[in-house]
Design a protein around this motif. Structure first.
Motif, PDB file in Angstrom:
ATOM      1  N   ILE A  71       0.838  -1.202   0.000  1.00  0.00           N
ATOM      2  CA  ILE A  71       0.000   0.000   0.000  1.00  0.00           C
ATOM      3  C   ILE A  71       0.870   1.247   0.000  1.00  0.00           C
ATOM      4  O   ILE A  71       0.569   2.247  -0.677  1.00  0.00           O
ATOM      5  N   PRO A  75      -0.962   2.448  -4.302  1.00  0.00           N
ATOM      6  CA  PRO A  75      -2.263   2.354  -3.609  1.00  0.00           C
ATOM      7  C   PRO A  75      -3.299   1.502  -4.351  1.00  0.00           C
ATOM      8  O   PRO A  75      -4.461   1.850  -4.429  1.00  0.00           O
ATOM      9  N   ALA A 203      -6.590   4.380  -0.807  1.00  0.00           N
ATOM     10  CA  ALA A 203      -6.044   3.180  -1.448  1.00  0.00           C
ATOM     11  C   ALA A 203      -7.194   2.266  -1.833  1.00  0.00           C
ATOM     12  O   ALA A 203      -8.232   2.226  -1.156  1.00  0.00           O
TER      13      ALA A 203
END
Length: 391
Positions: A71, A75, A203
Protein backbone atom coordinates in the motif's frame (compact mmCIF):
# COMPACT_ATOMS: atom_id res chain seq x y z
CA UNK A 1 22.09 -19.74 -10.76
CA UNK A 2 24.38 -16.80 -10.07
CA UNK A 3 23.99 -13.31 -11.44
CA UNK A 4 27.14 -13.65 -13.54
CA UNK A 5 25.18 -13.00 -16.72
CA UNK A 6 24.60 -9.45 -15.61
CA UNK A 7 27.42 -6.91 -16.04
CA UNK A 8 28.81 -5.20 -12.96
CA UNK A 9 26.87 -2.09 -12.08
CA UNK A 10 28.97 1.06 -11.84
CA UNK A 11 26.10 3.40 -11.01
CA UNK A 12 22.42 2.70 -10.55
CA UNK A 13 21.67 5.91 -12.46
CA UNK A 14 22.91 4.16 -15.62
CA UNK A 15 19.87 1.87 -15.46
CA UNK A 16 17.30 4.64 -15.10
CA UNK A 17 15.71 6.16 -18.21
CA UNK A 18 16.92 9.64 -18.96
CA UNK A 19 14.48 12.46 -18.34
CA UNK A 20 13.11 14.16 -21.48
CA UNK A 21 15.28 17.12 -22.45
CA UNK A 22 12.44 19.61 -22.20
CA UNK A 23 10.95 18.23 -19.03
CA UNK A 24 10.66 20.59 -16.09
CA UNK A 25 11.87 19.37 -12.71
CA UNK A 26 9.23 17.45 -10.82
CA UNK A 27 8.33 19.37 -7.66
CA UNK A 28 9.11 17.48 -4.49
CA UNK A 29 6.53 17.20 -1.73
CA UNK A 30 6.80 19.88 0.90
CA UNK A 31 6.53 19.29 4.62
CA UNK A 32 3.24 17.65 5.59
CA UNK A 33 0.96 19.31 8.11
CA UNK A 34 1.79 18.29 11.66
CA UNK A 35 -0.50 15.43 12.78
CA UNK A 36 -2.52 15.71 15.93
CA UNK A 37 -0.96 14.32 19.10
CA UNK A 38 -3.61 11.57 19.12
CA UNK A 39 -2.10 9.99 16.01
CA UNK A 40 1.29 8.64 14.95
CA UNK A 41 3.16 8.85 11.67
CA UNK A 42 4.45 5.29 11.92
CA UNK A 43 2.56 2.02 11.66
CA UNK A 44 3.38 -0.36 14.52
CA UNK A 45 3.23 -3.85 12.98
CA UNK A 46 3.42 -5.58 16.35
CA UNK A 47 0.38 -3.61 17.53
CA UNK A 48 -1.46 -4.41 14.29
CA UNK A 49 -0.71 -8.15 14.64
CA UNK A 50 -1.83 -8.08 18.28
CA UNK A 51 -5.06 -6.35 17.28
CA UNK A 52 -5.74 -8.87 14.48
CA UNK A 53 -5.01 -11.79 16.81
CA UNK A 54 -7.41 -10.40 19.43
CA UNK A 55 -10.15 -10.50 16.79
CA UNK A 56 -9.61 -14.23 16.23
CA UNK A 57 -7.71 -14.00 12.91
CA UNK A 58 -4.19 -15.19 12.18
CA UNK A 59 -1.74 -14.03 9.53
CA UNK A 60 2.01 -14.53 9.27
CA UNK A 61 3.88 -11.31 10.08
CA UNK A 62 5.27 -11.16 6.54
CA UNK A 63 1.76 -11.24 5.06
CA UNK A 64 0.68 -8.18 7.02
CA UNK A 65 4.05 -6.50 6.39
CA UNK A 66 3.77 -7.20 2.65
CA UNK A 67 0.25 -5.75 2.55
CA UNK A 68 1.22 -2.57 4.41
CA UNK A 69 4.41 -2.12 2.36
CA UNK A 70 2.54 -2.70 -0.91
CA UNK A 71 0.00 0.00 0.00
CA UNK A 72 2.87 2.37 0.82
CA UNK A 73 4.38 1.61 -2.60
CA UNK A 74 1.30 1.62 -4.83
CA UNK A 75 -2.26 2.35 -3.61
CA UNK A 76 -3.78 -0.60 -5.50
CA UNK A 77 -3.44 -4.12 -4.09
CA UNK A 78 -5.15 -7.39 -5.07
CA UNK A 79 -5.60 -10.08 -2.41
CA UNK A 80 -6.13 -13.56 -3.85
CA UNK A 81 -6.41 -17.07 -2.52
CA UNK A 82 -8.57 -19.83 -1.15
CA UNK A 83 -12.01 -18.81 0.08
CA UNK A 84 -12.13 -18.35 3.84
CA UNK A 85 -8.45 -17.48 4.38
CA UNK A 86 -9.20 -13.96 5.57
CA UNK A 87 -8.17 -12.04 2.48
CA UNK A 88 -11.33 -9.90 2.66
CA UNK A 89 -10.94 -9.44 6.42
CA UNK A 90 -7.27 -8.38 6.37
CA UNK A 91 -7.74 -4.87 4.92
CA UNK A 92 -10.67 -4.18 7.25
CA UNK A 93 -8.72 -5.37 10.28
CA UNK A 94 -5.63 -3.34 9.38
CA UNK A 95 -7.81 -0.28 8.82
CA UNK A 96 -9.50 -0.75 12.18
CA UNK A 97 -6.16 -1.35 13.93
CA UNK A 98 -4.70 1.89 12.55
CA UNK A 99 -7.75 4.13 12.88
CA UNK A 100 -8.33 4.27 9.12
CA UNK A 101 -11.70 4.38 7.37
CA UNK A 102 -12.69 1.40 5.21
CA UNK A 103 -15.74 0.60 3.15
CA UNK A 104 -16.54 -2.63 1.30
CA UNK A 105 -18.42 -2.77 -1.99
CA UNK A 106 -19.25 -6.23 -3.40
CA UNK A 107 -18.78 -6.46 -7.15
CA UNK A 108 -21.75 -7.86 -9.08
CA UNK A 109 -21.57 -10.03 -12.21
CA UNK A 110 -23.55 -7.49 -14.25
CA UNK A 111 -21.01 -4.68 -13.91
CA UNK A 112 -20.05 -3.92 -17.50
CA UNK A 113 -19.12 -0.25 -17.11
CA UNK A 114 -17.99 2.18 -14.42
CA UNK A 115 -21.43 3.52 -13.47
CA UNK A 116 -21.57 1.66 -10.14
CA UNK A 117 -18.16 3.00 -9.13
CA UNK A 118 -18.19 6.49 -10.63
CA UNK A 119 -21.86 7.28 -11.20
CA UNK A 120 -24.35 7.96 -13.98
CA UNK A 121 -27.01 10.40 -15.11
CA UNK A 122 -30.65 9.48 -14.72
CA UNK A 123 -33.24 9.93 -17.45
CA UNK A 124 -34.08 13.30 -15.91
CA UNK A 125 -30.45 14.45 -16.21
CA UNK A 126 -29.67 14.22 -12.50
CA UNK A 127 -26.24 12.80 -11.67
CA UNK A 128 -26.11 9.88 -9.22
CA UNK A 129 -22.55 9.48 -7.85
CA UNK A 130 -21.11 5.98 -7.61
CA UNK A 131 -19.61 4.25 -4.59
CA UNK A 132 -15.99 5.18 -5.29
CA UNK A 133 -16.75 8.78 -6.22
CA UNK A 134 -18.56 9.36 -2.92
CA UNK A 135 -15.78 7.73 -0.93
CA UNK A 136 -13.05 9.67 -2.78
CA UNK A 137 -14.73 12.98 -1.95
CA UNK A 138 -15.03 12.02 1.71
CA UNK A 139 -11.32 11.08 1.76
CA UNK A 140 -10.35 14.38 0.16
CA UNK A 141 -12.32 16.26 2.81
CA UNK A 142 -10.43 14.42 5.60
CA UNK A 143 -6.76 14.42 4.52
CA UNK A 144 -5.42 13.40 7.95
CA UNK A 145 -7.24 10.04 7.78
CA UNK A 146 -6.29 7.07 5.62
CA UNK A 147 -9.15 5.60 3.54
CA UNK A 148 -9.47 2.10 2.06
CA UNK A 149 -11.96 1.25 -0.67
CA UNK A 150 -12.44 -2.54 -0.73
CA UNK A 151 -13.79 -4.26 -3.85
CA UNK A 152 -15.00 -7.70 -2.74
CA UNK A 153 -14.84 -10.49 -5.35
CA UNK A 154 -13.34 -8.06 -7.80
CA UNK A 155 -13.18 -10.51 -10.70
CA UNK A 156 -16.75 -11.82 -10.58
CA UNK A 157 -17.17 -9.27 -13.40
CA UNK A 158 -14.49 -8.27 -15.90
CA UNK A 159 -12.29 -5.62 -14.22
CA UNK A 160 -11.29 -4.21 -17.62
CA UNK A 161 -14.94 -3.23 -18.20
CA UNK A 162 -15.76 -1.40 -14.99
CA UNK A 163 -12.31 -0.40 -13.71
CA UNK A 164 -10.47 1.00 -16.75
CA UNK A 165 -10.99 4.70 -15.94
CA UNK A 166 -9.98 4.16 -12.32
CA UNK A 167 -6.77 2.37 -13.36
CA UNK A 168 -5.85 5.31 -15.56
CA UNK A 169 -6.41 7.77 -12.72
CA UNK A 170 -4.32 5.64 -10.32
CA UNK A 171 -1.42 5.72 -12.77
CA UNK A 172 -1.76 9.45 -13.30
CA UNK A 173 -1.89 10.17 -9.58
CA UNK A 174 1.43 8.39 -9.20
CA UNK A 175 3.38 10.86 -11.34
CA UNK A 176 1.78 14.20 -10.54
CA UNK A 177 3.95 16.85 -8.95
CA UNK A 178 2.90 18.92 -5.98
CA UNK A 179 0.32 21.48 -7.01
CA UNK A 180 -0.56 19.74 -10.28
CA UNK A 181 -4.26 19.18 -10.78
CA UNK A 182 -5.32 15.55 -11.00
CA UNK A 183 -7.80 14.50 -13.66
CA UNK A 184 -11.25 14.07 -12.07
CA UNK A 185 -12.67 10.58 -11.86
CA UNK A 186 -15.87 11.63 -13.64
CA UNK A 187 -15.29 14.79 -15.68
CA UNK A 188 -18.83 14.93 -17.09
CA UNK A 189 -20.55 14.44 -13.73
CA UNK A 190 -21.64 17.99 -12.97
CA UNK A 191 -23.37 18.89 -9.70
CA UNK A 192 -19.99 19.54 -8.00
CA UNK A 193 -18.93 15.92 -8.56
CA UNK A 194 -16.89 16.66 -11.68
CA UNK A 195 -13.88 17.88 -9.68
CA UNK A 196 -13.44 14.78 -7.49
CA UNK A 197 -10.16 12.93 -8.11
CA UNK A 198 -8.26 10.20 -6.25
CA UNK A 199 -6.67 11.80 -3.17
CA UNK A 200 -3.31 10.66 -1.80
CA UNK A 201 -4.94 9.23 1.34
CA UNK A 202 -7.11 6.74 -0.58
CA UNK A 203 -6.04 3.18 -1.45
CA UNK A 204 -8.02 0.60 -3.41
CA UNK A 205 -7.92 -3.09 -2.43
CA UNK A 206 -9.56 -5.92 -4.33
CA UNK A 207 -10.22 -9.45 -3.10
CA UNK A 208 -10.44 -12.20 -5.71
CA UNK A 209 -11.29 -15.87 -6.00
CA UNK A 210 -9.89 -17.73 -8.98
CA UNK A 211 -12.31 -20.47 -10.06
CA UNK A 212 -14.62 -21.37 -12.92
CA UNK A 213 -17.11 -18.65 -11.92
CA UNK A 214 -14.65 -15.75 -12.16
CA UNK A 215 -12.61 -13.94 -14.80
CA UNK A 216 -8.84 -13.75 -15.16
CA UNK A 217 -6.81 -10.55 -15.13
CA UNK A 218 -5.20 -8.88 -18.10
CA UNK A 219 -1.59 -7.72 -17.94
CA UNK A 220 -2.88 -4.14 -17.84
CA UNK A 221 -4.45 -4.81 -14.45
CA UNK A 222 -1.63 -7.00 -13.09
CA UNK A 223 1.08 -4.48 -14.03
CA UNK A 224 -0.72 -1.82 -12.00
CA UNK A 225 -1.23 -3.82 -8.81
CA UNK A 226 0.57 -5.78 -6.15
CA UNK A 227 -0.89 -9.29 -5.90
CA UNK A 228 -0.70 -10.98 -2.50
CA UNK A 229 -1.82 -14.61 -2.51
CA UNK A 230 -3.18 -16.41 0.55
CA UNK A 231 -3.13 -20.19 0.22
CA UNK A 232 -1.37 -21.65 3.28
CA UNK A 233 -3.83 -22.39 6.08
CA UNK A 234 -3.03 -23.73 9.56
CA UNK A 235 -6.29 -25.25 10.76
CA UNK A 236 -4.82 -25.90 14.22
CA UNK A 237 -4.97 -22.17 15.01
CA UNK A 238 -8.32 -21.51 16.68
CA UNK A 239 -8.24 -18.95 19.47
CA UNK A 240 -6.93 -15.44 19.38
CA UNK A 241 -4.89 -13.90 22.17
CA UNK A 242 -8.07 -13.09 24.06
CA UNK A 243 -6.98 -9.57 25.02
CA UNK A 244 -9.12 -6.74 23.75
CA UNK A 245 -6.34 -4.89 21.92
CA UNK A 246 -6.99 -1.24 21.18
CA UNK A 247 -6.34 0.41 17.82
CA UNK A 248 -3.41 2.80 17.41
CA UNK A 249 -4.52 5.66 15.21
CA UNK A 250 -2.04 6.40 12.43
CA UNK A 251 -2.01 9.66 10.50
CA UNK A 252 -2.39 9.34 6.74
CA UNK A 253 1.29 10.33 6.47
CA UNK A 254 2.15 6.87 7.83
CA UNK A 255 0.78 5.40 4.58
CA UNK A 256 2.38 7.94 2.25
CA UNK A 257 4.94 6.91 -0.37
CA UNK A 258 8.49 8.23 -0.36
CA UNK A 259 8.31 8.68 -4.13
CA UNK A 260 6.10 7.79 -7.06
CA UNK A 261 8.96 6.86 -9.40
CA UNK A 262 12.34 5.24 -8.93
CA UNK A 263 14.08 8.05 -10.79
CA UNK A 264 12.75 10.54 -8.22
CA UNK A 265 13.32 8.38 -5.16
CA UNK A 266 15.70 9.90 -2.59
CA UNK A 267 17.32 6.48 -1.95
CA UNK A 268 17.52 5.25 -5.54
CA UNK A 269 21.31 4.75 -5.33
CA UNK A 270 21.11 2.27 -2.43
CA UNK A 271 22.91 -1.09 -2.95
CA UNK A 272 19.53 -2.85 -2.67
CA UNK A 273 18.37 -1.06 -5.82
CA UNK A 274 21.46 -2.28 -7.67
CA UNK A 275 20.58 -5.83 -6.57
CA UNK A 276 16.97 -5.38 -7.71
CA UNK A 277 17.98 -4.13 -11.14
CA UNK A 278 20.56 -6.88 -11.66
CA UNK A 279 18.02 -9.51 -10.64
CA UNK A 280 15.21 -8.15 -12.77
CA UNK A 281 17.49 -7.74 -15.78
CA UNK A 282 18.33 -11.44 -15.66
CA UNK A 283 14.72 -12.38 -14.98
CA UNK A 284 13.53 -10.34 -17.97
CA UNK A 285 16.00 -12.16 -20.22
CA UNK A 286 14.28 -15.44 -19.28
CA UNK A 287 10.78 -14.04 -19.82
CA UNK A 288 11.44 -12.31 -23.14
CA UNK A 289 11.33 -15.40 -25.43
CA UNK A 290 7.77 -16.03 -24.17
CA UNK A 291 6.89 -12.34 -24.63
CA UNK A 292 6.17 -12.07 -20.91
CA UNK A 293 8.89 -9.56 -20.05
CA UNK A 294 8.02 -6.36 -18.22
CA UNK A 295 8.83 -2.67 -18.42
CA UNK A 296 9.87 0.27 -16.29
CA UNK A 297 6.68 0.39 -14.21
CA UNK A 298 7.19 -3.09 -12.79
CA UNK A 299 10.89 -2.44 -12.22
CA UNK A 300 10.18 0.83 -10.39
CA UNK A 301 7.50 -0.64 -8.15
CA UNK A 302 9.56 -3.67 -7.17
CA UNK A 303 12.53 -1.46 -6.34
CA UNK A 304 10.40 0.95 -4.32
CA UNK A 305 8.75 -1.96 -2.49
CA UNK A 306 12.20 -3.22 -1.46
CA UNK A 307 13.24 0.28 -0.36
CA UNK A 308 10.07 0.67 1.70
CA UNK A 309 10.61 -2.76 3.27
CA UNK A 310 14.13 -1.74 4.35
CA UNK A 311 12.63 0.71 6.82
CA UNK A 312 11.13 -2.20 8.78
CA UNK A 313 13.41 -5.18 8.04
CA UNK A 314 12.32 -7.22 11.06
CA UNK A 315 8.69 -7.24 9.93
CA UNK A 316 9.27 -9.66 7.06
CA UNK A 317 9.35 -12.94 8.94
CA UNK A 318 7.27 -16.09 9.16
CA UNK A 319 5.42 -17.24 12.26
CA UNK A 320 8.41 -19.48 13.02
CA UNK A 321 10.75 -16.50 12.90
CA UNK A 322 12.38 -17.13 9.53
CA UNK A 323 13.25 -14.06 7.47
CA UNK A 324 11.48 -13.46 4.15
CA UNK A 325 13.32 -11.59 1.39
CA UNK A 326 11.18 -8.60 0.24
CA UNK A 327 12.63 -8.91 -3.27
CA UNK A 328 11.51 -12.54 -3.37
CA UNK A 329 8.01 -11.44 -2.31
CA UNK A 330 7.92 -8.65 -4.87
CA UNK A 331 8.88 -11.00 -7.72
CA UNK A 332 6.10 -13.37 -6.67
CA UNK A 333 3.60 -10.49 -6.43
CA UNK A 334 4.52 -8.55 -9.58
CA UNK A 335 6.11 -10.95 -12.07
CA UNK A 336 4.82 -14.52 -11.64
CA UNK A 337 1.09 -13.62 -12.03
CA UNK A 338 1.89 -12.66 -15.65
CA UNK A 339 2.71 -16.28 -16.52
CA UNK A 340 -0.06 -18.50 -17.82
CA UNK A 341 -0.65 -20.83 -20.72
CA UNK A 342 0.41 -24.20 -22.06
CA UNK A 343 2.75 -25.80 -24.54
CA UNK A 344 6.50 -26.05 -24.94
CA UNK A 345 7.21 -22.33 -24.47
CA UNK A 346 5.63 -22.18 -21.01
CA UNK A 347 7.10 -25.55 -20.07
CA UNK A 348 10.63 -24.39 -20.93
CA UNK A 349 10.11 -21.04 -19.24
CA UNK A 350 9.01 -22.60 -15.95
CA UNK A 351 11.95 -25.01 -16.06
CA UNK A 352 14.38 -22.11 -16.51
CA UNK A 353 12.71 -20.07 -13.79
CA UNK A 354 12.86 -23.01 -11.39
CA UNK A 355 16.60 -23.40 -11.98
CA UNK A 356 17.05 -19.64 -11.59
CA UNK A 357 15.10 -19.44 -8.31
CA UNK A 358 16.95 -22.27 -6.55
CA UNK A 359 20.69 -22.85 -7.00
CA UNK A 360 22.41 -26.19 -6.84
CA UNK A 361 21.96 -28.67 -4.01
CA UNK A 362 23.47 -27.67 -0.69
CA UNK A 363 22.83 -23.97 -1.14
CA UNK A 364 20.01 -21.97 0.38
CA UNK A 365 17.20 -21.10 -1.99
CA UNK A 366 17.82 -17.81 -3.75
CA UNK A 367 14.12 -16.98 -3.93
CA UNK A 368 12.19 -19.63 -1.96
CA UNK A 369 8.78 -17.92 -2.09
CA UNK A 370 8.96 -17.64 -5.88
CA UNK A 371 10.46 -21.13 -6.20
CA UNK A 372 7.55 -22.65 -4.30
CA UNK A 373 5.02 -20.97 -6.57
CA UNK A 374 6.93 -21.92 -9.72
CA UNK A 375 6.96 -25.56 -8.57
CA UNK A 376 3.19 -25.44 -8.08
CA UNK A 377 2.74 -23.98 -11.56
CA UNK A 378 4.91 -26.73 -13.03
CA UNK A 379 2.86 -29.46 -11.35
CA UNK A 380 -0.37 -27.92 -12.58
CA UNK A 381 0.98 -27.77 -16.14
CA UNK A 382 1.88 -31.47 -16.02
CA UNK A 383 -1.43 -32.53 -14.47
CA UNK A 384 -3.86 -30.40 -16.50
CA UNK A 385 -1.95 -29.18 -19.54
CA UNK A 386 -2.49 -25.55 -18.52
CA UNK A 387 -1.05 -23.41 -15.77
CA UNK A 388 -1.30 -20.02 -14.14
CA UNK A 389 -0.25 -18.32 -10.92
CA UNK A 390 -3.51 -18.70 -9.05
CA UNK A 391 -4.56 -21.46 -6.68
Amino acid sequence: MSLSLVPDVADVEDYLPAAPAAAAPVPQPGPAPAPSQATTTKIDLDAVLEFIDSRGFHFDPWQVAAYITAIRTKPFVILAGVSGTGKSALPRLVAEATGAIATTVPVRPDWNDSSELLGYKTLTGKFEPGHLLRFAREAAENPDKQYFFLLDEMNIARPEYYFAEVLSRIEEAGVLGVGAAATPLKEDAGDDWDSVSIPSNLAIVGSVNMDETTFGFSRKVLDRAFVIEFSDVDLSLVDGAGANASPHDAHSDAWRRESTTLAGHPRRAEPSVVRVIETLTELNSLLQPAQLHFGYRVRDEIAMFVLAAEQEPDQFESTEGGQIDPLDLAISMKVLPRIQGSGATITNLLKQLSEWAQPGSGDALAFPVSAQRIELMQRRLIETGFTNYWT
